[in-house]
Design a protein around this motif. Structure first.
Motif, PDB file in Angstrom:
ATOM      1  N   TRP A 219      36.072 108.535  43.481  1.00 34.36           N
ATOM      2  CA  TRP A 219      36.701 107.504  42.649  1.00 34.36           C
ATOM      3  C   TRP A 219      38.115 107.878  42.223  1.00 34.36           C
ATOM      4  CZ3 TRP A 219      31.490 108.165  40.046  1.00 34.36           C
ATOM      5  CH2 TRP A 219      30.525 107.405  40.710  1.00 34.36           C
ATOM      6  N   ALA A 220      38.639 108.985  42.740  1.00 35.46           N
ATOM      7  CA  ALA A 220      40.017 109.373  42.420  1.00 35.46           C
ATOM      8  C   ALA A 220      41.028 108.306  42.855  1.00 35.46           C
ATOM      9  CB  ALA A 220      40.352 110.728  43.040  1.00 35.46           C
ATOM     10  N   PRO A 221      40.846 107.638  44.005  1.00 30.97           N
ATOM     11  CA  PRO A 221      41.802 106.583  44.376  1.00 30.97           C
ATOM     12  C   PRO A 221      41.871 105.445  43.352  1.00 30.97           C
ATOM     13  CG  PRO A 221      40.550 107.244  46.299  1.00 30.97           C
ATOM     14  CD  PRO A 221      39.906 107.916  45.100  1.00 30.97           C
ATOM     15  N   ILE A 222      40.784 105.196  42.662  1.00 32.82           N
ATOM     16  CA  ILE A 222      40.786 104.165  41.611  1.00 32.82           C
ATOM     17  C   ILE A 222      41.706 104.605  40.475  1.00 32.82           C
ATOM     18  CG2 ILE A 222      39.378 103.003  39.851  1.00 32.82           C
ATOM     19  CD1 ILE A 222      37.023 103.207  41.913  1.00 32.82           C
TER      20      ILE A 222
ATOM     21  N   LEU B 208      46.755 104.271  37.412  1.00 33.98           N
ATOM     22  CA  LEU B 208      47.893 104.986  36.837  1.00 33.98           C
ATOM     23  C   LEU B 208      49.224 104.623  37.498  1.00 33.98           C
ATOM     24  CD1 LEU B 208      46.485 108.570  36.153  1.00 33.98           C
ATOM     25  CD2 LEU B 208      46.747 106.651  34.568  1.00 33.98           C
ATOM     26  N   ALA B 209      49.179 104.011  38.660  1.00 36.12           N
ATOM     27  CA  ALA B 209      50.426 103.611  39.337  1.00 36.12           C
ATOM     28  C   ALA B 209      51.273 102.703  38.451  1.00 36.12           C
ATOM     29  CB  ALA B 209      50.110 102.933  40.661  1.00 36.12           C
TER      30      ALA B 209
ATOM     31  N   PHE C  27      51.522 103.017  35.306  1.00 42.96           N
ATOM     32  CA  PHE C  27      51.883 103.782  34.108  1.00 42.96           C
ATOM     33  C   PHE C  27      52.478 105.138  34.527  1.00 42.96           C
ATOM     34  CE2 PHE C  27      48.382 100.941  33.140  1.00 42.96           C
ATOM     35  CZ  PHE C  27      48.876 100.258  32.036  1.00 42.96           C
ATOM     36  N   PRO C  28      53.688 105.132  35.066  1.00 47.42           N
ATOM     37  CA  PRO C  28      54.264 106.375  35.600  1.00 47.42           C
ATOM     38  C   PRO C  28      54.517 107.457  34.550  1.00 47.42           C
ATOM     39  CG  PRO C  28      55.883 104.602  35.629  1.00 47.42           C
ATOM     40  CD  PRO C  28      54.566 103.986  35.256  1.00 47.42           C
ATOM     41  N   ALA C  29      54.572 107.096  33.280  1.00 50.99           N
ATOM     42  CA  ALA C  29      54.836 108.086  32.230  1.00 50.99           C
ATOM     43  C   ALA C  29      53.587 108.875  31.829  1.00 50.99           C
ATOM     44  CB  ALA C  29      55.424 107.405  30.996  1.00 50.99           C
ATOM     45  N   VAL C  30      52.426 108.477  32.307  1.00 45.90           N
ATOM     46  CA  VAL C  30      51.184 109.172  31.935  1.00 45.90           C
ATOM     47  C   VAL C  30      51.125 110.530  32.629  1.00 45.90           C
ATOM     48  CG1 VAL C  30      48.660 109.141  32.107  1.00 45.90           C
ATOM     49  CG2 VAL C  30      49.893 107.058  31.488  1.00 45.90           C
ATOM     50  N   ARG C  31      50.853 111.561  31.823  1.00 42.74           N
ATOM     51  CA  ARG C  31      50.626 112.906  32.328  1.00 42.74           C
ATOM     52  C   ARG C  31      49.170 113.249  32.081  1.00 42.74           C
ATOM     53  NH1 ARG C  31      53.976 111.542  34.850  1.00 42.74           N
ATOM     54  NH2 ARG C  31      56.172 112.016  34.717  1.00 42.74           N
TER      55      ARG C  31
ATOM     56  N   PRO D 221      43.878 114.486  44.498  1.00 42.31           N
ATOM     57  CA  PRO D 221      44.870 113.961  45.440  1.00 42.31           C
ATOM     58  C   PRO D 221      46.280 114.312  44.947  1.00 42.31           C
ATOM     59  CG  PRO D 221      43.294 112.254  44.822  1.00 42.31           C
ATOM     60  CD  PRO D 221      43.034 113.439  43.936  1.00 42.31           C
ATOM     61  N   ALA D 222      47.230 114.409  45.863  1.00 39.49           N
ATOM     62  CA  ALA D 222      48.595 114.848  45.550  1.00 39.49           C
ATOM     63  C   ALA D 222      49.243 114.030  44.438  1.00 39.49           C
ATOM     64  CB  ALA D 222      49.458 114.813  46.809  1.00 39.49           C
ATOM     65  N   THR D 223      49.035 112.727  44.422  1.00 37.86           N
ATOM     66  CA  THR D 223      49.683 111.908  43.386  1.00 37.86           C
ATOM     67  C   THR D 223      49.159 112.250  41.998  1.00 37.86           C
ATOM     68  OG1 THR D 223      48.109 110.102  43.707  1.00 37.86           O
ATOM     69  CG2 THR D 223      50.191 109.971  44.912  1.00 37.86           C
ATOM     70  N   LEU D 224      47.889 112.602  41.898  1.00 33.78           N
ATOM     71  CA  LEU D 224      47.339 113.017  40.603  1.00 33.78           C
ATOM     72  C   LEU D 224      47.751 114.447  40.277  1.00 33.78           C
ATOM     73  CD1 LEU D 224      43.765 111.424  40.669  1.00 33.78           C
ATOM     74  CD2 LEU D 224      45.797 110.618  39.444  1.00 33.78           C
ATOM     75  N   GLN D 225      47.790 115.321  41.268  1.00 28.43           N
ATOM     76  CA  GLN D 225      48.222 116.707  41.037  1.00 28.43           C
ATOM     77  C   GLN D 225      49.585 116.746  40.362  1.00 28.43           C
ATOM     78  OE1 GLN D 225      48.140 119.533  44.288  1.00 28.43           O
ATOM     79  NE2 GLN D 225      46.370 118.499  45.194  1.00 28.43           N
ATOM     80  N   ARG D 226      50.488 115.884  40.815  1.00 28.57           N
ATOM     81  CA  ARG D 226      51.848 115.870  40.267  1.00 28.57           C
ATOM     82  C   ARG D 226      51.890 115.463  38.797  1.00 28.57           C
ATOM     83  NH1 ARG D 226      52.947 114.207  45.639  1.00 28.57           N
ATOM     84  NH2 ARG D 226      52.757 111.996  45.159  1.00 28.57           N
ATOM     85  N   ARG D 227      50.879 114.791  38.325  1.00 34.72           N
ATOM     86  CA  ARG D 227      50.826 114.359  36.927  1.00 34.72           C
ATOM     87  C   ARG D 227      50.253 115.430  35.994  1.00 34.72           C
ATOM     88  NH1 ARG D 227      50.932 108.681  35.822  1.00 34.72           N
ATOM     89  NH2 ARG D 227      51.114 107.408  37.702  1.00 34.72           N
ATOM     90  N   VAL D 228      49.539 116.400  36.548  1.00 32.76           N
ATOM     91  CA  VAL D 228      48.834 117.405  35.744  1.00 32.76           C
ATOM     92  C   VAL D 228      49.833 118.388  35.127  1.00 32.76           C
ATOM     93  CG1 VAL D 228      47.143 119.277  35.777  1.00 32.76           C
ATOM     94  CG2 VAL D 228      46.727 117.194  37.116  1.00 32.76           C
TER      95      VAL D 228
END
Length: 157
Positions: free
Chosen positions: A34-37, A42-43, A45-49, A70-77
């Protein structure tokens, strides 16, 4: 704006156990199914970390845990509720809310949400900050998705 993110019961069903150092799902489905969901939600809401509030960090370490996303979530962590300077035994005795509250206090956060299947010990006055998921359905459940979207929209008003 910070989103505290649990894995088990949120990004995949049920619990995960380490077998020979490798995470394995003890339910039907796939790890992070469910990570793609979450990526899609979050797409907007780009300011969310993201701060990892999963016990995976205790067992696998921060970097190894983060790399499962996934890479897009990794970048937010940007961090985790547990770090190596903490006592594992003491940390494990805290409720998930207490673990998150400790991070909030240390970081001086005002804007935050949490998504988790563990609502034990969560104070009723902060229910609006928790997107509680059903372990077998996690973010795969449309109600959880809608609650997360609404909570994010409310935080970004």
């Amino acid at each position: 704006m910070i989103l505290f993110l649990d894995f088990d019961g949120v990004l995949h069903p049920g619990e995960v156990y380490l077998r020979n150092g490798t995470p394995e799902l003890d339910e039907q489905g796939e790890l992070f199914m469910w990570a793609p969901i979450l990526e899609e939600i979050l797409a907007d809401f780009p300011a969310v970390r993201v701060v990892l509030s999963t016990t995976w960090v205790v067992h696998l370490g921060f970097e190894r845990t983060r790399k499962h996303l996934p890479a897009t979530l990794q970048r937010r962590v940007i961090g985790a509720t547990w770090h190596t300077a903490m006592n594992r035994t003491v940390f494990a005795q805290l409720s998930r809310y207490q673990q998150i509250a400790g991070y909030i206090e240390r970081a001086g956060l005002e804007r935050w949400l949490a998504i988790d299947d563990d609502a034990w010990g969560w104070p009723p006055r902060l229910d609006h900050k928790l997107i509680a998921t059903v372990p077998a359905r996690g973010l795969g459940h449309p109600v959880a998705q809608q609650r997360l979207r609404e909570a994010l929209a409310r935080e970004f008003r």
